[in-house]
Design an enzyme around this catalytic site. Sequence first.
Site, PDB file in Angstrom:
ATOM      1  N   LYS A 175      -7.002   1.986  -2.787  1.00  0.00           N
ATOM      2  CA  LYS A 175      -6.708   1.510  -1.578  1.00  0.00           C
ATOM      3  C   LYS A 175      -6.584   2.795  -0.439  1.00  0.00           C
ATOM      4  CE  LYS A 175      -5.509  -0.837   1.786  1.00  0.00           C
ATOM      5  NZ  LYS A 175      -4.279  -1.681   1.729  1.00  0.00           N
TER       6      LYS A 175
ATOM      7  N   SER B  94       0.705  -1.127  -0.009  1.00  0.00           N
ATOM      8  CA  SER B  94       0.007   0.027  -0.052  1.00  0.00           C
ATOM      9  C   SER B  94       1.009   1.197   0.168  1.00  0.00           C
ATOM     10  CB  SER B  94      -0.870   0.102   1.245  1.00  0.00           C
ATOM     11  OG  SER B  94      -1.765  -0.988   1.189  1.00  0.00           O
TER      12      SER B  94
ATOM     13  N   LYS C 195       0.310   5.194   8.280  1.00  0.00           N
ATOM     14  CA  LYS C 195       1.144   5.438   7.161  1.00  0.00           C
ATOM     15  C   LYS C 195       0.223   5.764   5.966  1.00  0.00           C
ATOM     16  CE  LYS C 195       1.688   2.227   4.760  1.00  0.00           C
ATOM     17  NZ  LYS C 195       2.031   1.040   3.784  1.00  0.00           N
TER      18      LYS C 195
END
Length: 292
Positions: free
Chosen positions: A175, A99, A243
């Site tokens: 995502k 990701s 993150k």
Amino acid sequence: MGSHVNVSVVGIGIMGSAIAGRLLEVGHQVTVFDIDRKRLDAMSALGASVAGSPAEAADAADYIITSLNTAAIVRSAVFGPGGIAESASGDKMLIDMSSIDPAATREMARELEETTGMAWVDAPLSGGAPKAKIGQMTVMAGGSAENVRRARAVMDSLCANYSHMGPSGAGQTTKLVNQVLCALGFQAVAEAVRIAEAGGVDAARIPAALAGGRADSSILQEFGPKMAARDYSPTGRIDNMLKDLEAVQSFAMGERLPLPLTGAVTELHRLFVAAGIGPEDTAAMMKQFEGF
């Protein structure tokens, strides 16, 4: 699921090891690489071959999956010394299940194809290791229609829902959308559990009571009972969610998008990580709330 193929997995942490294990289970030939020798030994015991570098892993397979934490690590694994690009060719494919930032993805995909002819599909996932182990992940893919179709030789063994979202980087953008919905969902369920408890309602009964209604969700069904029971067993990492939320904020700043709820939840995740619970499950939010 189609014929068996040679697959390498570079990065065998929680997700990578679940992916590699699933591929082995359904009969693919799997080679693995990681900087952690203990992880390699564990996968070797399951039948995987072990590579000494990402380049070696790429040389051994037609499909190379990367499952790494940041765009910088992905770039190092692909273009650094001993990287995947050293063994790249037009008949191979890189499937990045990390990701990472959509813009970085587009740049690396372009560079790899222009310099080596090797295709790149960005294929971030949802569902985590539990879904990977049983081949029921949700994967949102970016790349050309032909490359996304070719990747099915591997993805059909891993996914229950595999969607082509657009050109390179589109999977990573999707995502980001997924992570916003998940992070806000975790927060909503945590607060709902506290409301139920404060009102004298058994919070463990909330998921069943709301099943099938508009408030229902897989997050409510999975994490509602965990939060009600103060079950802090890990199924993911808050620092990884942070993150991703910071990547959302960076994207939003570039587009000048106001995201007030996402901003608030991102700050809460920073608080959790600063408090030292980065490796814990998102259900640990409840533990923090008890002190507020």
